[in-house]
Motif scaffolding. Structure first.
Motif, PDB file in Angstrom:
ATOM      1  N   ALA A 140       0.823  -1.215   0.000  1.00 25.27           N
ATOM      2  CA  ALA A 140       0.000   0.000   0.000  1.00 25.27           C
ATOM      3  C   ALA A 140       0.859   1.268   0.000  1.00 25.27           C
ATOM      4  O   ALA A 140       0.342   2.369   0.218  1.00 25.27           O
ATOM      5  CB  ALA A 140      -0.934  -0.004   1.205  1.00 25.27           C
ATOM      6  N   LEU A 141       2.151   1.118  -0.195  1.00 23.33           N
ATOM      7  CA  LEU A 141       3.090   2.247  -0.256  1.00 23.33           C
ATOM      8  C   LEU A 141       3.157   3.031   1.049  1.00 23.33           C
ATOM      9  O   LEU A 141       3.472   4.220   1.062  1.00 23.33           O
ATOM     10  CB  LEU A 141       2.746   3.188  -1.427  1.00 23.33           C
ATOM     11  N   LEU A 142       2.845   2.360   2.159  1.00 22.86           N
ATOM     12  CA  LEU A 142       2.980   3.018   3.468  1.00 22.86           C
ATOM     13  C   LEU A 142       4.350   2.731   4.083  1.00 22.86           C
ATOM     14  O   LEU A 142       4.785   3.419   5.005  1.00 22.86           O
ATOM     15  CB  LEU A 142       1.877   2.559   4.429  1.00 22.86           C
ATOM     16  N   GLU A 143       5.010   1.670   3.602  1.00 23.17           N
ATOM     17  CA  GLU A 143       6.385   1.378   4.006  1.00 23.17           C
ATOM     18  C   GLU A 143       7.191   1.241   2.722  1.00 23.17           C
ATOM     19  O   GLU A 143       6.650   0.830   1.695  1.00 23.17           O
ATOM     20  CB  GLU A 143       6.481   0.040   4.770  1.00 23.17           C
ATOM     21  N   ARG A 198       7.648  10.600  -7.260  1.00 24.50           N
ATOM     22  CA  ARG A 198       6.494  10.876  -6.410  1.00 24.50           C
ATOM     23  C   ARG A 198       5.168  11.021  -7.162  1.00 24.50           C
ATOM     24  O   ARG A 198       4.148  10.472  -6.758  1.00 24.50           O
ATOM     25  CB  ARG A 198       6.805  12.183  -5.685  1.00 24.50           C
ATOM     26  N   HIS A 221       1.873   8.706  -6.841  1.00 27.59           N
ATOM     27  CA  HIS A 221       0.586   9.306  -6.524  1.00 27.59           C
ATOM     28  C   HIS A 221      -0.500   8.737  -7.442  1.00 27.59           C
ATOM     29  O   HIS A 221      -1.590   8.402  -7.004  1.00 27.59           O
ATOM     30  CB  HIS A 221       0.704  10.823  -6.685  1.00 27.59           C
ATOM     31  N   ARG A 224      -1.424   5.058  -6.623  1.00 30.25           N
ATOM     32  CA  ARG A 224      -2.256   4.848  -5.424  1.00 30.25           C
ATOM     33  C   ARG A 224      -3.718   4.622  -5.798  1.00 30.25           C
ATOM     34  O   ARG A 224      -4.471   4.043  -5.034  1.00 30.25           O
ATOM     35  CB  ARG A 224      -2.157   6.047  -4.483  1.00 30.25           C
ATOM     36  N   PHE A 228      -5.246   0.882  -5.556  1.00 31.63           N
ATOM     37  CA  PHE A 228      -5.625   0.080  -4.392  1.00 31.63           C
ATOM     38  C   PHE A 228      -6.333   0.914  -3.336  1.00 31.63           C
ATOM     39  O   PHE A 228      -6.242   2.136  -3.296  1.00 31.63           O
ATOM     40  CB  PHE A 228      -4.379  -0.577  -3.773  1.00 31.63           C
ATOM     41  N   LEU A 258      -7.245   0.570   1.088  1.00 31.30           N
ATOM     42  CA  LEU A 258      -6.798  -0.169   2.270  1.00 31.30           C
ATOM     43  C   LEU A 258      -7.823   0.006   3.380  1.00 31.30           C
ATOM     44  O   LEU A 258      -8.266   1.120   3.662  1.00 31.30           O
ATOM     45  CB  LEU A 258      -5.419   0.342   2.717  1.00 31.30           C
ATOM     46  N   ALA A 262     -12.595  12.428  -0.745  1.00 31.71           N
ATOM     47  CA  ALA A 262     -11.475  12.045  -1.620  1.00 31.71           C
ATOM     48  C   ALA A 262     -11.902  11.974  -3.093  1.00 31.71           C
ATOM     49  O   ALA A 262     -11.192  12.493  -3.954  1.00 31.71           O
ATOM     50  CB  ALA A 262     -10.848  10.733  -1.154  1.00 31.71           C
ATOM     51  N   ARG A 298     -12.125  15.759  -4.001  1.00 30.75           N
ATOM     52  CA  ARG A 298     -10.899  16.544  -3.853  1.00 30.75           C
ATOM     53  C   ARG A 298      -9.713  15.916  -4.596  1.00 30.75           C
ATOM     54  O   ARG A 298      -8.897  16.623  -5.176  1.00 30.75           O
ATOM     55  CB  ARG A 298     -10.547  16.655  -2.362  1.00 30.75           C
ATOM     56  N   VAL A 299      -9.630  14.593  -4.540  1.00 31.22           N
ATOM     57  CA  VAL A 299      -8.460  13.922  -5.110  1.00 31.22           C
ATOM     58  C   VAL A 299      -8.723  13.473  -6.551  1.00 31.22           C
ATOM     59  O   VAL A 299      -7.904  13.679  -7.430  1.00 31.22           O
ATOM     60  CB  VAL A 299      -8.063  12.700  -4.240  1.00 31.22           C
ATOM     61  N   MET A 338     -13.296   5.179  -4.189  1.00 33.82           N
ATOM     62  CA  MET A 338     -12.209   5.623  -5.068  1.00 33.82           C
ATOM     63  C   MET A 338     -11.974   4.658  -6.240  1.00 33.82           C
ATOM     64  O   MET A 338     -11.019   4.816  -6.995  1.00 33.82           O
ATOM     65  CB  MET A 338     -10.911   5.778  -4.257  1.00 33.82           C
ATOM     66  N   GLN A 383      -3.249   9.357   3.054  1.00 30.98           N
ATOM     67  CA  GLN A 383      -2.242   9.060   2.037  1.00 30.98           C
ATOM     68  C   GLN A 383      -2.730   7.979   1.073  1.00 30.98           C
ATOM     69  O   GLN A 383      -2.590   8.114  -0.140  1.00 30.98           O
ATOM     70  CB  GLN A 383      -0.952   8.605   2.732  1.00 30.98           C
ATOM     71  N   VAL A 384      -3.326   6.913   1.618  1.00 31.42           N
ATOM     72  CA  VAL A 384      -3.798   5.831   0.765  1.00 31.42           C
ATOM     73  C   VAL A 384      -4.921   6.321  -0.150  1.00 31.42           C
ATOM     74  O   VAL A 384      -5.033   5.898  -1.297  1.00 31.42           O
ATOM     75  CB  VAL A 384      -4.264   4.623   1.619  1.00 31.42           C
ATOM     76  N   LEU A 385      -5.744   7.247   0.339  1.00 28.47           N
ATOM     77  CA  LEU A 385      -6.831   7.767  -0.496  1.00 28.47           C
ATOM     78  C   LEU A 385      -6.321   8.750  -1.552  1.00 28.47           C
ATOM     79  O   LEU A 385      -7.083   9.200  -2.391  1.00 28.47           O
ATOM     80  CB  LEU A 385      -7.886   8.452   0.379  1.00 28.47           C
ATOM     81  N   GLY A 386      -5.039   9.091  -1.474  1.00 27.55           N
ATOM     82  CA  GLY A 386      -4.445   9.921  -2.516  1.00 27.55           C
ATOM     83  C   GLY A 386      -4.357  11.405  -2.191  1.00 27.55           C
ATOM     84  O   GLY A 386      -4.017  12.204  -3.059  1.00 27.55           O
ATOM     85  N   TYR A 387      -4.664  11.798  -0.959  1.00 24.06           N
ATOM     86  CA  TYR A 387      -4.505  13.207  -0.591  1.00 24.06           C
ATOM     87  C   TYR A 387      -3.019  13.566  -0.654  1.00 24.06           C
ATOM     88  O   TYR A 387      -2.173  12.765  -0.246  1.00 24.06           O
ATOM     89  CB  TYR A 387      -4.974  13.466   0.849  1.00 24.06           C
ATOM     90  N   GLN A 425      -2.909  18.774   1.268  1.00 26.06           N
ATOM     91  CA  GLN A 425      -4.347  18.512   1.448  1.00 26.06           C
ATOM     92  C   GLN A 425      -4.600  17.793   2.762  1.00 26.06           C
ATOM     93  O   GLN A 425      -5.561  18.100   3.468  1.00 26.06           O
ATOM     94  CB  GLN A 425      -4.875  17.650   0.298  1.00 26.06           C
TER      95      GLN A 425
END
Ligand SMILES: Nc1ncnc2c1ncn2[C@@H]1O[C@H](COP(=O)(O)OP(=O)(O)OP(=O)(O)O)[C@@H](O)[C@H]1O
Ligand SMILES: [Mg+2]
Lengths: 253, 214
Positions: free
Chosen positions: A50-53, A80, A84, A87, A90, A92, A112, A115-116, A164, B120-124, B128
């Motif tokens: 999940a790109l958290l680590e 980066r 982005h 992401r 996936f 989580l 999200a 906004r995203v 998403m 972060q996982v949601l892409g913000y 943001q």
């Protein structure tokens, strides 16, 4: 083409090796369960995916697009901006939900996407209401997370991830923080998703879910995938002594 | 009597002006200081640490004097008596920004990691995440400690007398000395009490409004 491809993943924390060469491929529509003893590295694997680590070594690809390649035995991540974009592949679902407490349920689902992902608010709200309906939470759109039970919060967080449009959903012990009577409602939502063809990677201690709802079960021990196969096979004829030992512990036989 | 009240009213206006201007600048400045204090740059965070510790470790009255007389003694520039009021505001702003920065820093540090990770996982993006997910929750978390500072500020405005800025307390003192009466002090006491009361009530209302979630 695989939705998720991980090859030869190594990860250590301060000299303590947690993942020691993990490879994993998940095809579209597959539901994969990941089981194993505490501390074996299941969450770390999921968090790397999940790109958290960041991985120390190994490659990571989503639908053939590279998030991390390997060069000189080190993982080299994409820029980066590209990460982005990746992401979007996936979602989580956390053990502790991590809903945004200052937003209503509806806003948790629409913020999200608007906004995203740049969707229109009207479109995002229509979809959010449909998702809530599916989760059996149609009447909770205006509630705040603190007004919901744990099981309801977890269903909202599943809906938030789905809003998403991810290609794959990761779950890290989604029912571990719940009272037993609330576990069922979350598991049944997950079973429904699996039936609908959602691609899922589920870390779980719920052996019944792994056995009945997944297409493939991975057993992890000491930072490697020690055994994998069809759930019927893993649960009825485990080959690896570690698997046997673990299952006899959790299944009580 | 009439003119005495008029003078006192003028003093009150000055006190309120000091209060409002100080908050107007120090509340946002405190956030910048907090972010700089938490930045990855060792230099920036070290500088902010020293600044905060000086502001919190020395008397505000001394800081007022340094800000007012500093330019003259250090640089030999005479900013004249027109500099009195700006000096008061400047000193209050840099002092209160330091206190607010520490509150904000505590609030930001108390936010669970899971909120950042979910965003972060949601892409913000990072910006943001901070603006829409973290900051609104931090505001709620720091409100009680910010309220304490704000109430202290009401009373601290009286320190402006050391630079002879004619706020409420300065005027009360002058009249009391000239007319040999305690009445100005009584009036000043009532003024500060009511001022505080109103501020406390407004802050409480704000806190109440943020109680829609836990
Ligand atoms: N951020 C971290 N810093 C240091 N060590 C960590 C960190 N995250 C995980 N570890 C260590 O890595 C090992 C594997 O942890 P991980 O959380 O992946 O296990 P797990 O299989 O998910 O266990 P559980 O079933 O208890 O959730 C543990 O020994 C843990 O202490
Ligand atoms: Mg875990």
């Amino acid at each position: 083409m695989y939705i998720l491809e991980i090859d030869n993943l190594y990860k250590q924390f301060g000299g303590n090796p947690v993942l020691r060469g993990v490879s994993l491929r998940i095809a579209e529509g597959e539901v994969v369960s990941l089981i194993g003893p505490s501390g074996s590295g299941k969450s770390t694997l999921l968090r790397c995916a999940a790109l958290l680590e960041t991985m120390d070594r190994g490659t990571l690809r989503f639908s053939g697009r590279t998030a991390a390649a390997e060069r000189d035995s080190r993982s080299v991540y994409a820029p980066r901006q590209q990460l982005h974009q990746l992401r979007r592949n996936f979602g989580l679902v956390f053990q502790s939900f991590n809903l945004f407490p200052h937003y209503t349920v509806l806003r948790n689902l629409t913020d999200a996407p608007v906004r995203v992902a740049g969707r229109s608010r009207a479109e995002a709200e229509d979809e959010a209401r449909a998702l809530l309906q599916k989760m059996g939470l149609a009447d909770k759109a205006g509630a705040y997370p603190c007004e919901l039970s744990g099981g309801q919060q977890q269903r909202v967080s599943i809906a938030r991830a789905l809003a998403m449009h991810p290609k794959i959903l990761f779950f890290d012990e989604p029912t571990s923080a719940l009272d037993p009577e609330l576990t069922g409602e979350v598991l049944s939502v997950m079973r429904q998703l699996a039936d609908d063809g959602m691609t899922m990677l589920v870390v779980t201690h719920e052996m019944s879910f792994a056995r009945d709802a997944s297409d493939r079960t991975l057993f992890m021990a000491d930072g490697v995938i020690a055994e994998e196969g069809a759930p019927e096979q893993i649960f009825s004829q485990p080959q690896n002594p570690r698997t046997r030992q673990f299952l006899s512990g959790v299944l009580g036989r | 009597m009439q003119s005495m009240l008029l003078q006192l009213a003028e003093g009150m206006a000055t006190s309120v002006a000091i209060f409002v201007l100080t908050l107007l600048f120090s509340l946002p400045l405190g956030m910048l200081v907090a972010l700089a204090r938490m930045s990855k740059s060792r230099l920036l965070s070290g500088l902010m640490r020293i600044y905060i510790s000086i502001m919190r470790g020395t008397p505000l009255m001394l800081q007022l004097l340094v800000v007012f007389f500093g330019p003259y003694y250090l640089l030999r520039v005479n900013l004249g008596s027109g500099y009195r009021f700006p000096a008061v505001i400047l000193a209050f702003v840099i002092n209160y920004a330091a206190y607010f920065a520490e509150s904000y820093r505590g609030g930001i540090a108390s936010m669970p990691r899971g909120q950042y990770e979910a965003a972060q996982v949601l892409g913000y993006s990072r910006a943001q995440t901070f603006a829409h997910i973290i900051l609104p929750q931090v505001v709620k978390r720091v409100l009680p400690s910010v309220t304490n500072e704000v109430i202290t500020l009401v009373k601290d405005t009286s320190l402006a007398f050391v630079l002879s800025v004619t706020e409420m307390f300065t005027i009360a003192k002058a009249i009391a000395a000239a007319e040999k009466t305690m009445i100005p002090y009584l009036a000043a006491g009532i003024f500060y009490y009511v001022f505080n009361f109103v501020v406390a009530m407004l802050m409480e209302r704000l806190e109440h409004r943020l109680n829609y979630y836990r």
